[in-house]
Design a protein around this motif. Structure first.
Motif, PDB file in Angstrom:
ATOM      1  N   GLN A   1      34.432  46.428  45.099  1.00  0.00           N
ATOM      2  CA  GLN A   1      34.582  45.999  43.745  1.00  0.00           C
ATOM      3  C   GLN A   1      35.649  44.798  43.603  1.00  0.00           C
ATOM      4  OE1 GLN A   1      35.835  49.993  42.332  1.00  0.00           O
ATOM      5  NE2 GLN A   1      33.724  50.568  42.170  1.00  0.00           N
ATOM      6  N   TYR A   2      36.513  44.731  44.288  1.00  0.00           N
ATOM      7  CA  TYR A   2      37.386  43.572  44.260  1.00  0.00           C
ATOM      8  C   TYR A   2      36.797  42.402  44.701  1.00  0.00           C
ATOM      9  CZ  TYR A   2      41.751  46.400  43.524  1.00  0.00           C
ATOM     10  OH  TYR A   2      42.720  47.475  42.918  1.00  0.00           O
ATOM     11  N   GLY A   3      36.054  42.587  45.633  1.00  0.00           N
ATOM     12  CA  GLY A   3      35.257  41.364  46.115  1.00  0.00           C
ATOM     13  C   GLY A   3      34.197  40.673  45.067  1.00  0.00           C
ATOM     14  N   TRP A   4      33.583  41.729  44.411  1.00  0.00           N
ATOM     15  CA  TRP A   4      32.689  41.480  43.131  1.00  0.00           C
ATOM     16  C   TRP A   4      33.499  40.689  42.268  1.00  0.00           C
ATOM     17  CZ3 TRP A   4      27.715  40.714  43.561  1.00  0.00           C
ATOM     18  CH2 TRP A   4      27.216  41.354  44.510  1.00  0.00           C
ATOM     19  N   GLY A   5      34.752  41.299  42.090  1.00  0.00           N
ATOM     20  CA  GLY A   5      35.613  40.540  40.920  1.00  0.00           C
ATOM     21  C   GLY A   5      35.972  39.267  41.193  1.00  0.00           C
ATOM     22  N   ALA A   6      36.304  38.996  42.464  1.00  0.00           N
ATOM     23  CA  ALA A   6      36.415  37.468  43.059  1.00  0.00           C
ATOM     24  C   ALA A   6      35.281  36.514  42.956  1.00  0.00           C
ATOM     25  CB  ALA A   6      37.070  37.608  44.674  1.00  0.00           C
ATOM     26  N   LEU A   7      34.032  37.148  43.110  1.00  0.00           N
ATOM     27  CA  LEU A   7      32.899  36.541  42.987  1.00  0.00           C
ATOM     28  C   LEU A   7      32.716  36.065  41.531  1.00  0.00           C
ATOM     29  CD1 LEU A   7      30.372  38.097  45.277  1.00  0.00           C
ATOM     30  CD2 LEU A   7      31.342  35.985  45.619  1.00  0.00           C
ATOM     31  N   VAL A   8      33.108  37.012  40.483  1.00  0.00           N
ATOM     32  CA  VAL A   8      32.787  36.689  39.121  1.00  0.00           C
ATOM     33  C   VAL A   8      33.776  35.635  38.847  1.00  0.00           C
ATOM     34  CG1 VAL A   8      33.364  37.660  36.877  1.00  0.00           C
ATOM     35  CG2 VAL A   8      32.070  39.027  38.494  1.00  0.00           C
TER      36      VAL A   8
ATOM     37  N   ARG B   1      32.783  46.468  34.526  1.00  0.00           N
ATOM     38  CA  ARG B   1      31.841  47.307  35.490  1.00  0.00           C
ATOM     39  C   ARG B   1      32.746  47.720  36.577  1.00  0.00           C
ATOM     40  NH1 ARG B   1      27.109  44.796  36.370  1.00  0.00           N
ATOM     41  NH2 ARG B   1      26.749  46.193  38.091  1.00  0.00           N
ATOM     42  N   TYR B   2      33.753  47.252  36.953  1.00  0.00           N
ATOM     43  CA  TYR B   2      34.576  47.805  38.206  1.00  0.00           C
ATOM     44  C   TYR B   2      35.877  48.333  37.885  1.00  0.00           C
ATOM     45  CZ  TYR B   2      31.142  44.679  40.036  1.00  0.00           C
ATOM     46  OH  TYR B   2      29.736  44.107  40.215  1.00  0.00           O
ATOM     47  N   GLY B   3      36.499  48.408  36.611  1.00  0.00           N
ATOM     48  CA  GLY B   3      37.634  49.263  36.495  1.00  0.00           C
ATOM     49  C   GLY B   3      39.033  48.640  36.187  1.00  0.00           C
ATOM     50  N   ARG B   4      40.043  49.174  36.125  1.00  0.00           N
ATOM     51  CA  ARG B   4      41.347  48.482  36.070  1.00  0.00           C
ATOM     52  C   ARG B   4      41.758  47.609  36.869  1.00  0.00           C
ATOM     53  NH1 ARG B   4      45.180  49.061  32.332  1.00  0.00           N
ATOM     54  NH2 ARG B   4      44.064  50.980  31.325  1.00  0.00           N
ATOM     55  N   GLY B   5      41.758  48.171  38.192  1.00  0.00           N
ATOM     56  CA  GLY B   5      42.573  47.348  39.338  1.00  0.00           C
ATOM     57  C   GLY B   5      41.744  46.210  39.444  1.00  0.00           C
ATOM     58  N   PRO B   6      40.533  45.971  39.746  1.00  0.00           N
ATOM     59  CA  PRO B   6      39.841  44.763  39.764  1.00  0.00           C
ATOM     60  C   PRO B   6      39.979  43.978  38.696  1.00  0.00           C
ATOM     61  CG  PRO B   6      38.382  46.586  40.695  1.00  0.00           C
ATOM     62  CD  PRO B   6      39.600  46.996  40.099  1.00  0.00           C
ATOM     63  N   SER B   7      40.033  44.384  37.311  1.00  0.00           N
ATOM     64  CA  SER B   7      40.265  43.488  36.442  1.00  0.00           C
ATOM     65  C   SER B   7      41.326  42.854  36.224  1.00  0.00           C
ATOM     66  CB  SER B   7      39.829  44.143  34.910  1.00  0.00           C
ATOM     67  OG  SER B   7      40.896  45.140  35.121  1.00  0.00           O
ATOM     68  N   VAL B   8      42.485  43.676  36.479  1.00  0.00           N
ATOM     69  CA  VAL B   8      43.947  42.983  36.786  1.00  0.00           C
ATOM     70  C   VAL B   8      44.057  41.997  37.633  1.00  0.00           C
ATOM     71  CG1 VAL B   8      46.263  43.446  37.208  1.00  0.00           C
ATOM     72  CG2 VAL B   8      45.094  45.036  35.559  1.00  0.00           C
ATOM     73  N   ALA B   9      43.320  42.061  38.845  1.00  0.00           N
ATOM     74  CA  ALA B   9      43.327  41.401  40.247  1.00  0.00           C
ATOM     75  C   ALA B   9      42.730  40.128  39.559  1.00  0.00           C
ATOM     76  CB  ALA B   9      42.855  41.859  41.311  1.00  0.00           C
ATOM     77  N   ALA B  10      41.613  40.237  38.774  1.00  0.00           N
ATOM     78  CA  ALA B  10      40.626  39.078  38.558  1.00  0.00           C
ATOM     79  C   ALA B  10      41.450  38.235  37.206  1.00  0.00           C
ATOM     80  CB  ALA B  10      39.366  39.573  37.850  1.00  0.00           C
TER      81      ALA B  10
END
Length: 552
Positions: free
Chosen positions: A52-59, A93-102
């Motif tokens: 999910q973190y990876g998908w956030g990076a791709l976005v 799509r992926y929650g709080r952690g991936p969104s903050v990282a994004a």
């Protein structure tokens, strides 16, 4: 471990109810087997993963590519909007952690590619720092609001699923009849909703709960499990796995509490006992139990009401029977007693004709009592299901002839006309029972018509059945009473002087129904009553009449 689970469960339940946008997880384990997998205790998000973190990076990368194209035509501030849109997509799509990282990566990427000096994280204008701060705050707000909406949507979907499940069970319970069917409906819905084995236990003799008769146990219930269920029934409290009482049991036992007291216990054995520790599932199970208790209590009340109605009807029939017997048997018994006393006290002074009249009176009244008792016995056979129909191929005219011979003395004051077509087919019937139908109908005509009134018997073959008519020219039926004349102990108004207990037509209906036909009555045009009944043509009759039943 029990107190630990209780304390953590209470704390987590309060946390979840107090804030809809947080995700709560419990990580348990022991020193031998290592940590157990994480298990969500409440809806509100999914456990973030590396993917999910990876998908956030791709976005974020996709937003950078779009920003590079738009940078030629729009301002730098407009490019920042693209990154905010990407953060919203990641949050949904992926929650709080991936969104903050994004959000953090978006700010760094925006500074690196679009803020001079380019391709460095340095900032030439201090005002861009405010832009970065506002961008971070807006990204976090978008992420938080998106996650809150997502959590509310998940909660709404869960409530909708629970409501739909409860509605489906309530609808089936409303249409179920009898406790056995209600038990099967509840067990099936509980098993499907909780992915577990469900078993309902109902009180038997001495308030000891047991598995309902005719149902197989959903899981092994030994004496230990039965004692846990009995404790839950006796105390009206939840017991078994996941509770504070007897947690070593294999299943969780929830009492079924009705408005008038306990009606049973439902046991639920899940493949993973930890699922039953979820407060949401516990409340759902208690709701299932409440609905099941209401349905079972309603069925119990209906059974009791039906039993009381049957007892009241039986008492009414007994009263009517005793009243009729006391009236109808007193007359023939008095006549027999008087005639026998006269013959006994006669010292030879009575003429021969008078003696013959007394003997004839004894014979007639004895025959009358025999018919009365025979009707009562026939009624008992019909109601108990002991009536056996011995069908044979027979001509209808033979049965009519025997009935007329039996009633020859009583029909001497009534001209009888018989119209039976010569091509009437043979019927597969019980000759003795159908003969009794004709006897009862003809006796009814004799009782309710004045001397000299004609009686007509006719038959005709129709589609799949032969229709038989027995008609007279008497007073007929009161309007609206045509169907009631077949009820037990029913007497037409104003016919209290007519002998009988009101069972003859009821017996006729039972015999005709046992043959697969039907019987009805109606008033004749011009006065009189007519009885019609059908006898089905079940199959092709034999080519010739059997030797044991010659045609008359």
């Amino acid at each position: 471990a029990r107190w630990r689970d209780k304390i953590f469960g209470s704390m987590l339940d309060r946390l979840v109810r107090g804030s809809a946008d947080i995700d709560v997880y419990v990580i348990t384990g022991d020193v031998t087997s290592g940590p157990a997998p994480r298990r969500p205790m409440a809806t509100g998000g999914l456990q973030p993963t590396v993917a999910q973190y990876g998908w956030g990076a791709l976005v974020v990368g996709a937003c950078t590519a779009v920003g590079a194209v738009l940078a030629r035509y729009v301002s730098v501030t407009d490019v920042a909007m693209v990154y905010l849109l990407g953060v919203g997509v990641v949050a949904s799509r992926y929650g709080r952690g991936p969104s903050v990282a994004a959000a953090l990566v978006s700010i760094a990427t925006f500074d690196f590619f679009f803020v001079p000096p380019f391709y460095t994280l340095a900032v030439s204008d201090v005002r861009y720092l405010l832009t970065f701060a506002v961008m971070l705050v807006i990204a976090l707000l978008i992420s938080g609001l998106t996650l809150r909406i997502r959590a509310q949507a998940e909660s709404a979907r869960d409530r909708e699923r629970r409501t739909a499940t409860l509605y489906a069970m309530s609808r089936e319970l409303a249409g179920a009849r009898g406790r056995g069917e209600l038990v099967r409906v509840v067990e099936r819905h509980v098993a499907e909703s909780f992915a577990a084995q469900a078993q309902i236990l109902l009180p038997g003799d001495g308030s000891r709960i047991e598995i309902p008769v005719g149902t197989a146990p959903a899981y092994p219930i030994d004496e230990k499990e039965r004692s846990v269920a009995q404790w839950a029934f006796d105390h009206g409290r939840v017991a078994g796995v996941g509770s504070d009482t007897l947690p070593g049991a294999l299943a969780r036992y929830v009492p079924l509490v009705g408005s008038a007291g306990m009606v049973g216990v439902v046991g639920v054995r899940a493949a993973d006992p930890r699922r039953l520790q979820d407060p949401v599932l516990q409340r759902l199970l208690e709701t299932f139990a409440a609905q099941a208790a209401v349905a079972l209590e309603r069925a119990l009340v209906a059974e009791q009401a039906q039993h009381e109605q049957v007892e009241a009807e039986a008492e009414r029939l007994r009263t009517a029977l005793l009243s009729s017997l006391s009236h109808d048997m007193r007359t023939p018994l008095g006549a027999i007693t008087g005639a026998a006393s006269s013959l006994l006290e006669d010292g030879g002074g009575l003429p021969e004709a008078a003696r013959r009249d007394l003997v004839r009176t004894i014979l007639e009244e004895s025959t009358r009592m025999n018919r009365l008792i025979g009707n009562l016995l026939d009624m008992i056979r019909l109601e108990s299901g002991a009536l056996q129909v011995q069908k044979e191929w027979q001509p209808l005219e033979e049965v009519v002839g025997v009935a007329l011979i039996r009633l020859e003395e009583r029909l001497k004051e009534h001209p009888v006309t018989v119209r039976l077509p010569p091509d009437l087919p043979l019927l597969l019937m019980d000759g003795l029972l159908v003969e009794q139908v004709f006897v009862n109908l003809l006796e009814n005509a004799v009782k309710y018509t004045p001397p000299g009134a004609p009686v007509e018997i006719a038959a005709a073959a129709g589609e799949g059945a032969v229709v038989v008519d027995v008609a007279d020219r008497g007073p007929g039926f009161p309007p609206g009473e045509e169907a009631r004349v077949f009820d037990k102990f029913y007497r037409v108004a104003g016919a209290t002087t007519v002998a009988g207990v009101g069972l003859g037509l009821t017996i006729c209906r039972g015999i005709v129904t046992a043959h697969g036909g039907r019987i009805w009555a109606e008033n004749r045009p011009g006065g009189g009553a007519a009885f019609h009944f059908t006898l089905p043509l079940a199959a092709e009759p034999p080519a010739s009449v059997p030797a044991e039943a010659p045609a008359s």
